[in-house]
Scaffold this motif. Structure first.
Motif: not given
Length: 340
Positions: A222, A210-215, A217-218
């Motif tokens: 995706k 989830l941390e990688w997903k957030a990165r 996204a920035k």
């Protein structure tokens, strides 16, 4: 293992193999008696690893005898006892390939008990294996029923308040993909862009993903995360192409790969990452009561096995070579207090 959370993630990842490959009777526990013990000889100068492993390892006989300069470091009471009591937290069902009851329905087998047997041989002591639930394993150490635990225990700063450690294996997560897939993790979350990955809900690996997903996204990219109710469903999704990869504990993935090899659903390891995240390499360690005086001789014994090749043979037999360490350390930096 860092916590009950990450321990659940390990067991979830490893028991997936039983759902797909069904090793059934060979993976059952010793029953509910946490004090049940088995003793086998390591004084003959040979230790058989991977015995009755039900396909989790290649059975290998390793030469190893007492190293008197190391055994002399042990507390006098332990040398006098003539045995090393090794604790496993593998009840109720075990977690192959690390620790479980073998195909003979009685022998505690796996890479963890076998490393304990090798260390006992270096000490010139008889290995006595005791199987507990995870919680009672630590009670056993605290009470003196257990000299040392070889049970996938992660070195953490929180645990150092009560225990001392001798590291012996990396604590890793991994990506599993179909054997024919050309995708690899490559050590960077950026390679997840455009991929669909399954992960267990509430696990340590989910937190990292989830941390990688957030990165991503920035960065305008995706990664799609999918959840399944059990690992049988996960592996069916992987085989059918509904997901590109499964992200789980490296030992469980290594075990599952051996179980589906040479089948239409064969898989491979597409890359690993530390279970402690990208900033710290998590370490699995032999665990003894604090101030027991065992951490240094344990580390010296493991380093002897590293230097003389038995350690590499052990990990190779269990398909865990990608978790090897170059050296065993006494109380190395562990998972910080804010993430223990």
């Amino acid at each position: 293992m860092r916590s009950h959370l990450s321990r659940r993630s390990l067991i979830r990842g490893i028991t997936a193999a039983t759902a797909v490959a069904t090793l059934a009777t060979g993976l059952t526990a010793c029953g509910g008696n946490s004090d049940a013990a088995t003793t086998d000889s390591a004084r003959s100068g040979e230790v058989v690893i991977g015995r009755v492993s039900n396909g989790a390892a290649r059975q290998t006989t390793l030469k190893v005898s007492e190293v008197k300069s190391i055994s002399a470091e042990l507390p006098a009471s332990l040398r006098k006892s003539g045995k090393l009591v090794i604790g496993e937290g593998a009840l109720p069902a075990g977690f192959p390939p690390l620790a479980y009851v073998g195909s003979d329905q009685k022998t505690l087998t796996g890479s963890e008990p076998d490393l304990g047997r090798l260390v006992a041989a270096v000490f010139g002591l008889e290995p006595e294996l005791r199987n507990f639930t995870w919680e009672n394993l630590f009670v056993g150490i605290d009470s003196g029923k257990v000299d040392v635990a070889f049970s996938n225990v992660t070195d953490t700063e929180e645990r150092k308040k009560k225990y001392e450690f001798a590291s012996y294996r990396q604590d890793n997560l991994a990506f599993e993909v179909p054997e024919k897939s050309t995708w690899n993790f490559g050590g960077t979350y950026e390679n997840l862009a455009g991929r669909t990955v399954s992960v267990g809900s509430g696990t340590n690996q989910e937190k990292i993903l989830l941390e990688w997903k957030a990165r991503l996204a920035k960065e305008g990219k995706k990664v799609t995360i999918k959840y399944y109710p059990d690992h049988n469903s996960t592996y069916l999704a992987l085989a059918s192409g509904k997901i590109d990869a499964y992200f789980g504990p490296n030992p469980g993935i290594a075990y599952h790969i051996t179980q589906v090899a040479n089948t239409p659903n064969a898989t491979r390891n597409a890359g690993k990452v530390s279970g402690a995240g990208v900033t710290l390499q998590g370490l699995i360690a032999a665990t003894a009561k604090k101030d027991s005086g065992l951490a240094k001789p344990l580390a010296d014994a493991v380093n002897y096995l590293i230097e003389h090749g038995q350690y590499a043979e052990l990990l190779k037999a269990y398909h865990l070579s990608n978790e090897s360490v170059a050296k065993s350390q006494v109380n190395p930096p562990g998972l910080p207090l804010d993430n223990s």
